[in-house]
Design a protein around this motif. Structure first.
Motif, PDB file in Angstrom:
ATOM      1  N   GLN A   1      55.910  33.719  30.592  1.00 45.93           N
ATOM      2  CA  GLN A   1      56.085  32.288  30.822  1.00 45.93           C
ATOM      3  C   GLN A   1      55.302  31.815  32.042  1.00 45.93           C
ATOM      4  N   GLY A   2      54.427  32.646  32.572  1.00 39.11           N
ATOM      5  CA  GLY A   2      53.686  32.279  33.765  1.00 39.11           C
ATOM      6  C   GLY A   2      52.219  32.032  33.471  1.00 39.11           C
ATOM      7  N   TRP A   3      51.526  31.656  34.537  1.00 37.16           N
ATOM      8  CA  TRP A   3      50.089  31.461  34.465  1.00 37.16           C
ATOM      9  C   TRP A   3      49.394  32.649  35.105  1.00 37.16           C
ATOM     10  N   GLU A   4      48.274  33.029  34.545  1.00 38.21           N
ATOM     11  CA  GLU A   4      47.483  34.085  35.167  1.00 38.21           C
ATOM     12  C   GLU A   4      46.881  33.561  36.459  1.00 38.21           C
ATOM     13  N   ARG A   5      47.250  34.176  37.569  1.00 35.36           N
ATOM     14  CA  ARG A   5      46.774  33.744  38.881  1.00 35.36           C
ATOM     15  C   ARG A   5      45.457  34.438  39.251  1.00 35.36           C
ATOM     16  N   SER A   6      45.409  35.743  38.988  1.00 41.18           N
ATOM     17  CA  SER A   6      44.225  36.516  39.343  1.00 41.18           C
ATOM     18  C   SER A   6      44.203  37.793  38.515  1.00 41.18           C
ATOM     19  N   ARG A   7      43.017  38.333  38.337  1.00 40.50           N
ATOM     20  CA  ARG A   7      42.851  39.517  37.492  1.00 40.50           C
ATOM     21  C   ARG A   7      41.863  40.484  38.143  1.00 40.50           C
ATOM     22  N   TRP A   8      42.189  41.771  37.996  1.00 41.80           N
ATOM     23  CA  TRP A   8      41.302  42.848  38.443  1.00 41.80           C
ATOM     24  C   TRP A   8      41.100  43.801  37.276  1.00 41.80           C
ATOM     25  N   GLU A   9      39.863  44.132  36.974  1.00 42.76           N
ATOM     26  CA  GLU A   9      39.545  45.093  35.930  1.00 42.76           C
ATOM     27  C   GLU A   9      38.608  46.145  36.506  1.00 42.76           C
ATOM     28  N   TRP A  10      38.790  47.376  36.045  1.00 38.51           N
ATOM     29  CA  TRP A  10      37.993  48.499  36.561  1.00 38.51           C
ATOM     30  C   TRP A  10      37.594  49.392  35.407  1.00 38.51           C
ATOM     31  N   ARG A  11      36.354  49.878  35.490  1.00 42.56           N
ATOM     32  CA  ARG A  11      35.846  50.860  34.533  1.00 42.56           C
ATOM     33  C   ARG A  11      35.320  52.068  35.294  1.00 42.56           C
ATOM     34  N   ILE A  12      35.302  53.218  34.635  1.00 39.42           N
ATOM     35  CA  ILE A  12      34.922  54.454  35.305  1.00 39.42           C
ATOM     36  C   ILE A  12      33.562  54.333  35.982  1.00 39.42           C
ATOM     37  N   GLU A  13      32.645  53.647  35.329  1.00 33.99           N
ATOM     38  CA  GLU A  13      31.311  53.532  35.914  1.00 33.99           C
ATOM     39  C   GLU A  13      31.297  52.688  37.189  1.00 33.99           C
ATOM     40  N   ASP A  14      32.387  51.965  37.472  1.00 37.52           N
ATOM     41  CA  ASP A  14      32.457  51.173  38.706  1.00 37.52           C
ATOM     42  C   ASP A  14      32.588  52.059  39.938  1.00 37.52           C
ATOM     43  N   GLY A  15      33.109  53.264  39.769  1.00 39.43           N
ATOM     44  CA  GLY A  15      33.282  54.171  40.888  1.00 39.43           C
ATOM     45  C   GLY A  15      34.494  53.849  41.737  1.00 39.43           C
ATOM     46  N   GLY A  16      34.779  54.718  42.690  1.00 46.55           N
ATOM     47  CA  GLY A  16      35.924  54.533  43.567  1.00 46.55           C
ATOM     48  C   GLY A  16      37.203  55.071  42.957  1.00 46.55           C
TER      49      GLY A  16
ATOM     50  N   VAL B   1      43.596  47.685  34.567  1.00 46.32           N
ATOM     51  CA  VAL B   1      43.713  46.225  34.636  1.00 46.32           C
ATOM     52  C   VAL B   1      44.981  45.870  35.390  1.00 46.32           C
ATOM     53  N   ALA B   2      44.886  44.886  36.277  1.00 44.29           N
ATOM     54  CA  ALA B   2      46.069  44.289  36.891  1.00 44.29           C
ATOM     55  C   ALA B   2      45.943  42.782  36.779  1.00 44.29           C
ATOM     56  N   VAL B   3      47.008  42.130  36.366  1.00 34.83           N
ATOM     57  CA  VAL B   3      47.041  40.676  36.237  1.00 34.83           C
ATOM     58  C   VAL B   3      48.218  40.154  37.041  1.00 34.83           C
ATOM     59  N   VAL B   4      47.938  39.316  38.028  1.00 32.55           N
ATOM     60  CA  VAL B   4      48.987  38.698  38.842  1.00 32.55           C
ATOM     61  C   VAL B   4      49.385  37.376  38.194  1.00 32.55           C
ATOM     62  N   TRP B   5      50.695  37.175  38.072  1.00 32.30           N
ATOM     63  CA  TRP B   5      51.232  36.000  37.399  1.00 32.30           C
ATOM     64  C   TRP B   5      51.954  35.090  38.395  1.00 32.30           C
ATOM     65  N   SER B   6      51.786  33.779  38.171  1.00 29.11           N
ATOM     66  CA  SER B   6      52.451  32.781  39.000  1.00 29.11           C
ATOM     67  C   SER B   6      53.284  31.857  38.139  1.00 29.11           C
ATOM     68  N   GLN B   7      54.361  31.356  38.718  1.00 30.72           N
ATOM     69  CA  GLN B   7      55.161  30.337  38.048  1.00 30.72           C
ATOM     70  C   GLN B   7      54.356  29.045  38.025  1.00 30.72           C
ATOM     71  N   PRO B   8      54.204  28.386  36.878  1.00 30.80           N
ATOM     72  CA  PRO B   8      53.458  27.125  36.831  1.00 30.80           C
ATOM     73  C   PRO B   8      54.143  26.054  37.653  1.00 30.80           C
ATOM     74  N   ALA B   9      53.348  25.239  38.335  1.00 33.75           N
ATOM     75  CA  ALA B   9      53.903  24.225  39.230  1.00 33.75           C
ATOM     76  C   ALA B   9      54.520  23.062  38.478  1.00 33.75           C
ATOM     77  N   SER B  10      53.900  22.639  37.357  1.00 32.23           N
ATOM     78  CA  SER B  10      54.412  21.437  36.698  1.00 32.23           C
ATOM     79  C   SER B  10      54.305  21.485  35.189  1.00 32.23           C
ATOM     80  N   ALA B  11      53.199  22.034  34.649  1.00 26.95           N
ATOM     81  CA  ALA B  11      53.003  22.019  33.200  1.00 26.95           C
ATOM     82  C   ALA B  11      54.059  22.869  32.513  1.00 26.95           C
ATOM     83  N   PRO B  12      54.458  22.512  31.307  1.00 27.65           N
ATOM     84  CA  PRO B  12      55.472  23.303  30.598  1.00 27.65           C
ATOM     85  C   PRO B  12      55.036  24.757  30.453  1.00 27.65           C
ATOM     86  N   ILE B  13      55.943  25.671  30.721  1.00 25.59           N
ATOM     87  CA  ILE B  13      55.605  27.080  30.681  1.00 25.59           C
ATOM     88  C   ILE B  13      55.271  27.543  29.272  1.00 25.59           C
ATOM     89  N   GLU B  14      55.702  26.794  28.274  1.00 28.22           N
ATOM     90  CA  GLU B  14      55.412  27.179  26.897  1.00 28.22           C
ATOM     91  C   GLU B  14      53.915  27.253  26.642  1.00 28.22           C
TER      92      GLU B  14
END
Length: 398
Positions: free
Chosen positions: A15-30, A99-112
């Motif tokens: 029921q939230g909005w995607e705030r930020s996303r991180w994706e990683w692949r093996i070739e990225d290293g680290g 993959v990590a996706v940070v979720w936020s509660q929407p400020a005003s728009a319907p969460i649906e």
């Protein structure tokens, strides 16, 4: 992109909005474990010291409207984090390895609106499944694993097979059907540009809360009828295999636990997933102070129940015997919240790239394993996933 989470209080995640996303692949290293900890900490999630209460760190995240984060770590990413070779390439390279996706509660728009695509009509077609190894090749791999065990190279190894099928249309509604399979504690889907995955796992890889950490290894399978239950409870082979993995889980948790606090809370409990009985234990400990997400992931990933004992020897044999990489399977998938985390092991998982669906299934091999029985067990684990995907296709043709 859609995320659906149905485990406990974390239903807010769909029921939230995607705030930020991180994706990683093996070739990225680290080191992906360290990188994901840094990413989540930047967004206010309390992942630096999991042994203490959420406190002011989580309070700050709440003020920023952060709900938590969905997290996926592939088996290959987990192996890289502990400094071992990642193994064969994934048959679904469109999927990121973490993959990590940070979720936020929407400020005003319907969460649906956050799940706008969940109820749209769709039409799609699924072709026949093509395995990456034949039943005969699978049985031969079991035989070779038993030979390695007989030479004293390891005590147990988990062998996993893969199959894929071409599809046409939008796979996401069908993937959501996977998440409804009975017994799925970690029922969710996650997707991005050109990829998606759906999980129906019953197995807890690692969870934290209240200063404690626990894991729930599953090992031992029979058909879900009274005969199967009696056989599973009476099987010396299954119990011995299970106890080996419980000991491995105890060792894994000891790396992040306060000295002397590791305990087995439940041993060899028989529980149901779809039409199968499975044996499960619970191992827990008090977390040592200062243990962060990266250290915890390195301790428990990849999971002992899908690798073997000793873990590094099992990983080497897996790389030798399995024909393709494990992709989305046998990794971690779940939720990082403000009061702890809850990650399932990605068994019973399906992945989609732009052209094909992929699934994996396998089982633990000991000296007492029968090759044909192991082939049959893997097929039984994959069957509910194939069935629900076929039912989704049939629905679209009505």
């Amino acid at each position: 992109m859609t995320w659906l989470w149905r485990n406990g209080v974390d239903t807010l995640a769909d029921q939230g909005w995607e705030r930020s996303r991180w994706e990683w692949r093996i070739e990225d290293g680290g080191d992906p474990s360290r990188l994901v900890e840094e990413f989540l900490a930047e967004h206010g999630l309390p992942v630096r010291n999991l042994a203490v209460g959420s406190g002011s760190v989580a309070d700050g995240a709440r003020r920023r409207g952060v709900l938590g984060a969905s997290l996926y770590v592939s088996a290959a990413a987990a192996v890289v984090s502990i400094g071992a070779p990642p193994g064969r390439p994934s048959p679904a390279p469109a999927l990121p390895d973490a993959v990590a996706v940070v979720w936020s509660q929407p400020a005003s728009a319907p969460i649906e609106q956050a799940v706008h695509s969940a109820r749209t009509s769709f039409r799609w077609e699924l072709d026949s499944w093509r395995p990456s190894w034949s039943p005969e090749q699978h049985a031969e791999a079991v035989t070779r694993a038993r030979e390695s065990i007989s030479r004293g190279e390891l005590y147990q190894v988990n062998l996993v097979g893969h199959a894929s099928a071409a599809y046409r249309g939008d796979p996401r509604p069908a993937l959501r059907r996977v998440t409804t399979l009975p017994g799925a504690r970690y029922a969710g889907s996650l997707g991005g540009d050109g990829w998606a995955l759906a999980c129906a796992s019953p197995e807890t890889l690692v969870a934290t809360g209240g200063g404690r950490v626990w894991t729930g290894p599953i090992k031992g399978t029979r058909p879900a009828d009274e005969v199967g239950r009696r056989e599973l409870l009476a099987s010396t082979k299954e119990r011995a295999e299970h106890v080996m993995i419980v000991d491995l889980a105890r060792n894994d948790l000891s790396q992040v636990a306060r000295t002397g606090t590791v305990r087995v809370d439940d041993l060899y409990a028989v529980r149901r997933w779809c039409d199968l009985w499975q044996a499960e234990s619970v191992v827990s400990a008090a977390l040592a102070d200062g243990v962060g997400l990266a250290e915890l992931l390195r301790a428990v990933c990849p999971g002992g129940s899908v690798t073997g004992a000793p873990k590094r020897a099992a990983l080497a044999l897996i790389n030798e015997l399995e024909p393709v990489g494990r992709g989305a399977s046998m990794g971690a998938f779940g939720w990082v919240g403000l009061d702890g985390l809850d990650l399932g092991l990605t068994i019973r998982t399906v992945a989609a790239d732009p052209d094909r669906l992929h699934l994996w299934a396998g089982g633990g091999i000991t000296w007492g394993s029968d090759p044909q029985a192991e082939v049959a067990e893997a097929a039984a684990k994959a069957a509910p996933l194939r069935r629900v995907l076929a039912e989704a296709e049939a629905t679209t043709r009505r």
